[in-house]
Design a protein around this motif. Structure first.
Motif, mmCIF file in Angstrom:
data_model
loop_
_atom_site.group_PDB
_atom_site.id
_atom_site.type_symbol
_atom_site.label_atom_id
_atom_site.label_comp_id
_atom_site.label_asym_id
_atom_site.label_seq_id
_atom_site.Cartn_x
_atom_site.Cartn_y
_atom_site.Cartn_z
ATOM 1 N N TYR A 1 56.383 78.185 98.036
ATOM 2 C CA TYR A 1 56.515 79.632 98.220
ATOM 3 C C TYR A 1 55.717 80.414 97.191
ATOM 4 O O TYR A 1 55.297 81.545 97.459
ATOM 5 N N ASP B 1 64.134 63.073 90.558
ATOM 6 C CA ASP B 1 64.629 63.493 91.860
ATOM 7 C C ASP B 1 64.057 62.716 93.028
ATOM 8 O O ASP B 1 64.754 62.513 94.026
ATOM 9 N N GLU C 1 69.627 67.614 97.841
ATOM 10 C CA GLU C 1 71.032 67.406 97.445
ATOM 11 C C GLU C 1 71.966 67.902 98.548
ATOM 12 O O GLU C 1 73.089 67.420 98.673
ATOM 13 N N GLY D 1 63.357 79.693 102.001
ATOM 14 C CA GLY D 1 62.913 78.381 102.481
ATOM 15 C C GLY D 1 63.539 77.276 101.640
ATOM 16 O O GLY D 1 63.356 77.248 100.425
ATOM 17 N N LEU D 2 64.281 76.383 102.299
ATOM 18 C CA LEU D 2 64.942 75.304 101.536
ATOM 19 C C LEU D 2 64.455 73.913 101.929
ATOM 20 O O LEU D 2 64.852 72.920 101.326
ATOM 21 N N GLY E 1 58.165 71.365 98.564
ATOM 22 C CA GLY E 1 59.356 71.808 97.829
ATOM 23 C C GLY E 1 59.253 73.287 97.482
ATOM 24 O O GLY E 1 58.518 74.052 98.131
ATOM 25 N N GLY E 2 59.938 73.664 96.408
ATOM 26 C CA GLY E 2 60.005 75.074 96.033
ATOM 27 C C GLY E 2 58.653 75.693 95.728
ATOM 28 O O GLY E 2 58.447 76.897 95.922
ATOM 29 N N GLY F 1 62.409 69.456 99.577
ATOM 30 C CA GLY F 1 63.426 70.465 99.872
ATOM 31 C C GLY F 1 64.638 70.229 98.997
ATOM 32 O O GLY F 1 64.631 69.348 98.126
ATOM 33 N N VAL F 2 65.680 71.013 99.235
ATOM 34 C CA VAL F 2 66.896 70.862 98.431
ATOM 35 C C VAL F 2 67.674 69.665 99.004
ATOM 36 O O VAL F 2 68.656 69.821 99.731
ATOM 37 N N ILE G 1 62.501 80.681 96.352
ATOM 38 C CA ILE G 1 62.174 80.455 94.944
ATOM 39 C C ILE G 1 60.670 80.694 94.745
ATOM 40 O O ILE G 1 59.853 80.296 95.579
ATOM 41 N N THR H 1 55.943 73.079 85.983
ATOM 42 C CA THR H 1 56.268 71.823 85.299
ATOM 43 C C THR H 1 55.375 70.682 85.780
ATOM 44 O O THR H 1 55.374 69.611 85.188
ATOM 45 N N LYS H 2 54.630 70.888 86.844
ATOM 46 C CA LYS H 2 53.816 69.804 87.417
ATOM 47 C C LYS H 2 52.326 70.027 87.224
ATOM 48 O O LYS H 2 51.518 69.200 87.646
ATOM 49 N N GLY I 1 59.413 69.345 94.291
ATOM 50 C CA GLY I 1 60.313 69.863 93.255
ATOM 51 C C GLY I 1 60.347 71.370 93.300
ATOM 52 O O GLY I 1 59.816 71.992 94.224
ATOM 53 N N SER I 2 60.935 71.950 92.270
ATOM 54 C CA SER I 2 61.202 73.382 92.352
ATOM 55 C C SER I 2 60.029 74.237 91.880
ATOM 56 O O SER I 2 59.779 75.297 92.406
ATOM 57 N N LYS I 3 59.275 73.756 90.892
ATOM 58 C CA LYS I 3 58.292 74.648 90.252
ATOM 59 C C LYS I 3 56.925 74.019 90.129
ATOM 60 O O LYS I 3 56.810 72.827 89.853
HETATM 61 P P1 AMP Z 1 61.977 69.391 89.747
HETATM 62 O O1 AMP Z 1 63.037 69.214 88.724
HETATM 63 O O2 AMP Z 1 61.006 70.513 89.459
HETATM 64 O O3 AMP Z 1 61.289 68.114 90.146
HETATM 65 O O4 AMP Z 1 62.729 69.922 91.039
HETATM 66 C C1 AMP Z 1 63.713 69.190 91.702
HETATM 67 C C2 AMP Z 1 64.616 70.180 92.373
HETATM 68 O O5 AMP Z 1 63.864 71.014 93.234
HETATM 69 C C3 AMP Z 1 65.695 69.546 93.235
HETATM 70 O O6 AMP Z 1 66.931 69.755 92.626
HETATM 71 C C4 AMP Z 1 65.588 70.327 94.550
HETATM 72 O O7 AMP Z 1 66.849 70.749 95.037
HETATM 73 C C5 AMP Z 1 64.757 71.527 94.169
HETATM 74 N N1 AMP Z 1 64.050 72.131 95.325
HETATM 75 C C6 AMP Z 1 63.247 71.513 96.191
HETATM 76 N N2 AMP Z 1 62.849 72.378 97.136
HETATM 77 C C7 AMP Z 1 63.413 73.565 96.867
HETATM 78 C C8 AMP Z 1 63.395 74.841 97.496
HETATM 79 N N3 AMP Z 1 62.694 75.055 98.595
HETATM 80 N N4 AMP Z 1 64.118 75.838 96.943
HETATM 81 C C9 AMP Z 1 64.838 75.612 95.815
HETATM 82 N N5 AMP Z 1 64.888 74.429 95.167
HETATM 83 C C10 AMP Z 1 64.182 73.416 95.690
#
Ligand code: AMP
Length: 416
Positions: free
Chosen positions: A244, A375, A344, A313-314, A240-241, A341-342, A258, A221-222, A216-218
């Motif tokens: 970084y 996700d 979507e 990084g995506l 995932g995000g 990764g992203v 991110i 939140t985890k 995921g992105s952050k």
């Molecule tokens: P979350 O809601 O925290 O579980 O994050 C899910 C989201 O993280 C998805 O929409 C992904 O597109 C996004 N995501 C995953 N990897 C990356 C990345 N490297 N950079 C930006 N967004 C990311």
């Protein structure tokens, strides 16, 4: 706690909290009936026994007011079709005595949206949290919530909670209502039982090695889940995000990726804790970087801790995907929450796809695999492998809270 399989519903009126919060299009037509179908095993068992059904649910966020946009009347036909029987409708969930009285064995009554009443959620309306009168208003609302729950309970002989999606909420229909039934007359439905069992497999009945994959992105939140899992897992893959934030915390160069700059210490703390607890923490070493946040961006593979400015990084890189798969495939218990990764964007799905493929292989080899959280569920659906993992959870927030080790009010209420 009573068990649905052991209960004979013959001649009983059963009030069932379902999660019929299904998506509708602009004409009020159901676009995805997964949640309705999810409740069928429970509903069919009750009807087959010779019981009658009183179905209650919320839909959307009408904030305690009647709003036709969120009326459950819109899904009545879909429920009838799924059940293969006529469904009556009570247009006011708190004044359904007449309709309930007439209900015969085998018949089904759907109550209007519970959240048309603020008592369902139990939050005082029209008053700010900082208002000096807020505490009083909250107390008064808790009292009227009890009355509302008692009213719902008065319709039925037995209460069944099968709404896992709202099990982490202490609402009138998910928890308070249970106080008005004897222990032998309240229970979880089949869907709830399955979800609770899946979480138990992950938290209690662990076959090793246990690998958790958090993406995921952050990281923020985890963090609750990561901390709870740290005492349980053998391998912890963070992807995932959040990759970084970890790379930067360790002195890496992450370009425009991110990053949660206020969580660098937290990242270092997680690395330290993993070492102390003997957890094999696996972070991405390489990544697919892009020169824009777009599916059509130019890409290159580079180290996750050496990304040029102007690039971000995506997705996980090829070396990282290999290392992730090597940890996942021999595992016997697997939890996946959050993409690598992203996903979507079709050009940045490789990392998540590699994880999904490895989980499928491990599952074929006898592992128990649980995929949960919006996700990652979208990922397994996108890759067409939802049927090839052990369990796909329906309950986003509820699942995450359960994995954090929190007691879910919806489960606790029927156990007491
Ligand atoms: P979350 O809601 O925290 O579980 O994050 C899910 C989201 O993280 C998805 O929409 C992904 O597109 C996004 N995501 C995953 N990897 C990356 C990345 N490297 N950079 C930006 N967004 C990311």
């Amino acid at each position: 706690m009573a068990k649905i399989d052991d209960y004979n519903f013959a001649g009983k009126k059963a009030i069932v909290r379902v999660d019929f919060n299904v998506p509708l299009d602009e004409n009020g037509h159901v676009t995805d009936d997964t949640r309705i179908r999810g409740a069928l095993p429970t509903l069919k068992k009750i009807l087959a026994d010779g019981g009658s059904l009183i179905l209650m649910s919320h839909m959307g966020k009408p904030k305690g007011k009647v709003n036709e946009k969120f009326s459950l009347a819109q899904i009545r036909e879909d429920v009838a079709k799924a059940l293969g029987t006529d469904v009556k409708f009570a247009p006011d969930c708190a004044n359904a005595d007449e309709a309930v009285k007439d209900l015969k064995p085998g018949e089904v009554l759907l109550l209007e949206n519970l959240r048309f009443y603020p008592e369902e959620e139990g939050k005082p309306v029209g008053i700010d949290k900082n208002d000096p009168a807020y505490d009083e208003a909250k107390k008064a609302m808790k009292e009227s919530q009890k009355k509302f729950a008692e009213k719902l309970a008065s319709y039925a002989d037995v209460y069944v909670n099968d709404a896992f999606g709202t099990a982490h909420r202490k609402h009138a229909s998910t928890a308070v209502v249970a106080d008005y039934f004897k222990p032998e007359d309240k229970m979880l439905g089949y869907l709830m039982e399955k979800e609770v069992q899946a979480v138990d497999n992950i938290l209690k009945d662990i076959k090793r090695p246990f690998t958790a994959i958090m993406g995921g992105s952050k990281v923020s939140t985890k963090i609750g889940i990561i901390e709870n899992l740290m005492d349980k897992v053998d391998n912890l893959i963070l992807c995932g995000g959040m990759t970084y934030t970890f790379a930067k915390a360790q002195g890496g160069k992450i370009g425009d990726s991110i990053c949660e700059d206020d969580k660098l210490d937290l990242a270092l703390d997680i690395i330290k804790k993993a070492k102390e607890k003997g957890v094999n923490l696996i972070l991405g070493t390489d990544c697919v970087a892009a020169d824009a946040f777009s599916n059509d961006a130019n890409t290159m593979v580079c180290p996750a801790n050496d990304i040029p400015d102007g690039w971000e990084g995506l997705d996980a890189g090829p070396e990282t995907r290999k290392v992730f798969a090597e940890a996942i495939i021999p595992s016997k218990t697997i939890l996946w929450n959050g993409p690598a990764g992203v996903f979507e964007f079709d050009n940045f799905t490789a990392g998540s796809r590699a994880i999904a493929d490895a989980i499928v292989k491990a599952t074929e080899n006898g592992a128990f695999s649980l995929v949960g959280g919006g996700d990652s569920v979208a990922c397994v659906n996108k890759f067409g492998v939802a049927d090839s993992v052990s369990y796909v959870s329906t309950g986003g927030g509820a699942l995450l809270e359960a994995i954090e080790g929190k007691v879910l009010p919806g489960v606790a209420a029927v156990k007491e």
